[in-house]
Design a protein around this motif. Sequence first.
Motif, PDB file in Angstrom:
ATOM      1  N   ALA A  87      19.212 102.765  -1.316  1.00  0.00           N
ATOM      2  CA  ALA A  87      19.657 101.957  -0.179  1.00  0.00           C
ATOM      3  C   ALA A  87      19.402 100.478  -0.428  1.00  0.00           C
ATOM      4  N   PHE A  88      18.296 100.168  -1.074  1.00  0.00           N
ATOM      5  CA  PHE A  88      17.909  98.791  -1.393  1.00  0.00           C
ATOM      6  C   PHE A  88      18.962  98.115  -2.267  1.00  0.00           C
ATOM      7  N   GLY A  89      19.545  98.865  -3.201  1.00  0.00           N
ATOM      8  CA  GLY A  89      20.513  98.276  -4.126  1.00  0.00           C
ATOM      9  C   GLY A  89      19.870  97.889  -5.436  1.00  0.00           C
ATOM     10  N   TRP A  90      19.078  98.811  -5.986  1.00  0.00           N
ATOM     11  CA  TRP A  90      18.317  98.598  -7.221  1.00  0.00           C
ATOM     12  C   TRP A  90      19.226  98.130  -8.360  1.00  0.00           C
ATOM     13  N   GLY A  91      18.888  96.987  -8.967  1.00  0.00           N
ATOM     14  CA  GLY A  91      19.558  96.526 -10.170  1.00  0.00           C
ATOM     15  C   GLY A  91      20.889  95.833  -9.976  1.00  0.00           C
ATOM     16  N   ILE A  92      21.329  95.650  -8.734  1.00  0.00           N
ATOM     17  CA  ILE A  92      22.622  95.011  -8.495  1.00  0.00           C
ATOM     18  C   ILE A  92      22.460  93.897  -7.462  1.00  0.00           C
ATOM     19  N   GLU A  93      23.504  93.095  -7.305  1.00  0.00           N
ATOM     20  CA  GLU A  93      23.506  92.058  -6.282  1.00  0.00           C
ATOM     21  C   GLU A  93      23.516  92.699  -4.895  1.00  0.00           C
ATOM     22  N   ALA A  94      22.913  92.023  -3.939  1.00  0.00           N
ATOM     23  CA  ALA A  94      22.790  92.570  -2.584  1.00  0.00           C
ATOM     24  C   ALA A  94      24.152  92.909  -1.978  1.00  0.00           C
ATOM     25  N   ASP A  95      25.158  92.067  -2.226  1.00  0.00           N
ATOM     26  CA  ASP A  95      26.478  92.274  -1.626  1.00  0.00           C
ATOM     27  C   ASP A  95      27.208  93.485  -2.191  1.00  0.00           C
ATOM     28  N   SER A  96      26.690  94.050  -3.307  1.00  0.00           N
ATOM     29  CA  SER A  96      27.338  95.209  -3.916  1.00  0.00           C
ATOM     30  C   SER A  96      26.738  96.528  -3.467  1.00  0.00           C
ATOM     31  N   SER A  97      25.674  96.497  -2.661  1.00  0.00           N
ATOM     32  CA  SER A  97      25.045  97.735  -2.206  1.00  0.00           C
ATOM     33  C   SER A  97      25.950  98.443  -1.199  1.00  0.00           C
ATOM     34  N   PHE A  98      25.832  99.769  -1.139  1.00  0.00           N
ATOM     35  CA  PHE A  98      26.758 100.534  -0.286  1.00  0.00           C
ATOM     36  C   PHE A  98      26.623 100.165   1.185  1.00  0.00           C
ATOM     37  N   GLY A  99      25.426  99.781   1.633  1.00  0.00           N
ATOM     38  CA  GLY A  99      25.250  99.402   3.028  1.00  0.00           C
ATOM     39  C   GLY A  99      26.044  98.163   3.387  1.00  0.00           C
ATOM     40  N   VAL A 100      25.977  97.147   2.527  1.00  0.00           N
ATOM     41  CA  VAL A 100      26.732  95.916   2.767  1.00  0.00           C
ATOM     42  C   VAL A 100      28.229  96.177   2.669  1.00  0.00           C
ATOM     43  N   LEU A 101      28.625  97.026   1.716  1.00  0.00           N
ATOM     44  CA  LEU A 101      30.041  97.377   1.587  1.00  0.00           C
ATOM     45  C   LEU A 101      30.536  98.097   2.838  1.00  0.00           C
ATOM     46  N   LEU A 102      29.710  98.967   3.401  1.00  0.00           N
ATOM     47  CA  LEU A 102      30.078  99.647   4.650  1.00  0.00           C
ATOM     48  C   LEU A 102      30.266  98.642   5.775  1.00  0.00           C
ATOM     49  N   GLY A 103      29.372  97.667   5.839  1.00  0.00           N
ATOM     50  CA  GLY A 103      29.490  96.647   6.867  1.00  0.00           C
ATOM     51  C   GLY A 103      30.775  95.856   6.741  1.00  0.00           C
ATOM     52  N   ALA A 104      31.127  95.503   5.504  1.00  0.00           N
ATOM     53  CA  ALA A 104      32.342  94.726   5.275  1.00  0.00           C
ATOM     54  C   ALA A 104      33.591  95.529   5.633  1.00  0.00           C
ATOM     55  N   SER A 105      33.567  96.837   5.364  1.00  0.00           N
ATOM     56  CA  SER A 105      34.737  97.686   5.634  1.00  0.00           C
ATOM     57  C   SER A 105      34.892  98.028   7.108  1.00  0.00           C
ATOM     58  N   SER A 106      33.782  98.064   7.824  1.00  0.00           N
ATOM     59  CA  SER A 106      33.809  98.488   9.225  1.00  0.00           C
ATOM     60  C   SER A 106      33.694  97.336  10.211  1.00  0.00           C
TER      61      SER A 106
END
Length: 321
Positions: A87-106
């Motif tokens: 959930a934290f987004g280990w090893g990637i940029e924050a904007d690429s984590s699934f939680g942020v992507l869900l926010g952008a899509s919804s």
Amino acid sequence: VLFLLLAVEIVLRLAGPPIGQDPAHHDGFITAVPSTGLGWIFPADTTGVYRSSGRHTPLVTNAWGLRSGPVFGRDTTRLLVLGDSYAFGWGIEADSSFGVLLGASSGMDVVNAGIPGYSIYQQVRMLEYVLERTDVDVVLATISLTNDAIDEERIRRFAPDRLAEFNYALRDPRSFKARLIRASSLLTLIDTRTTHFQFGLINARSEGRHLAAESLIDLSERCRERGLPLIWVIVPRNGEVRGGGIMTGFLNRETTKLRSHFLAVTEETGMPAIDLLPVLREAQMGGECYLPNDAHWNERGHRAVADAILPILKQALNAPR
């Protein structure tokens, strides 16, 4: 044999660092700080790099010590994401984590409350931590089949009042077995060399499963009391998705039992659950979904996860409370 073991013990003591001494030194990277209420959390309002297991993750924290943006008024629907390093987004940029992507899509505002290493027990604590500071409309909680059962055992050694003293040891540091291993360089070496195998066995045993189930039920009840929709996200072991050798096959069979247990518990809570195993297997056939030499998802993996969760998220938001 005894003389040979004694000779090896002496050589290891002379060649290595003193037993119990950590040869690592502070290197200037961001580290989590102890928390009596949560176990650990990141420093507030900090920018830098989080390093763990050789992986560097760019990290910006808000006023609450979360890898999330500042939380303001209530002009949008708010999603709270609970969990560990996935959930934290280990090893990637924050904007690429699934939680942020869900926010952008919804179109939702997202509070990413994922912290590496968190157990489900700590997700319950984190839920209360966030709700003391803001309101949310829907909660998404991860269940990691890789380590949530063993993490539950480990955190319960210190719960509820000694969470800041948490230790990642596989076994209780106060136990006779742990003290015996620490007293011997040879046993410490053997223990270190078999850590991965021991980890898998401990994670599959019943004690951790039952403790995790208690926390799952606790989290669902707290959400139900507040009228909050809750979505369970079951995260598979990377070996289940990518495959592997004999050891991986053995651990995968044990993980299948763990999955069945957690699916039964989530069904008991009456909250929707999504098992990401088929999602990631399908995505993996079209390209790599994991970071190099790592069990965590890359940007492609997070996108596949977000796309799979989105319909369930919309359904949960539209369901009668």
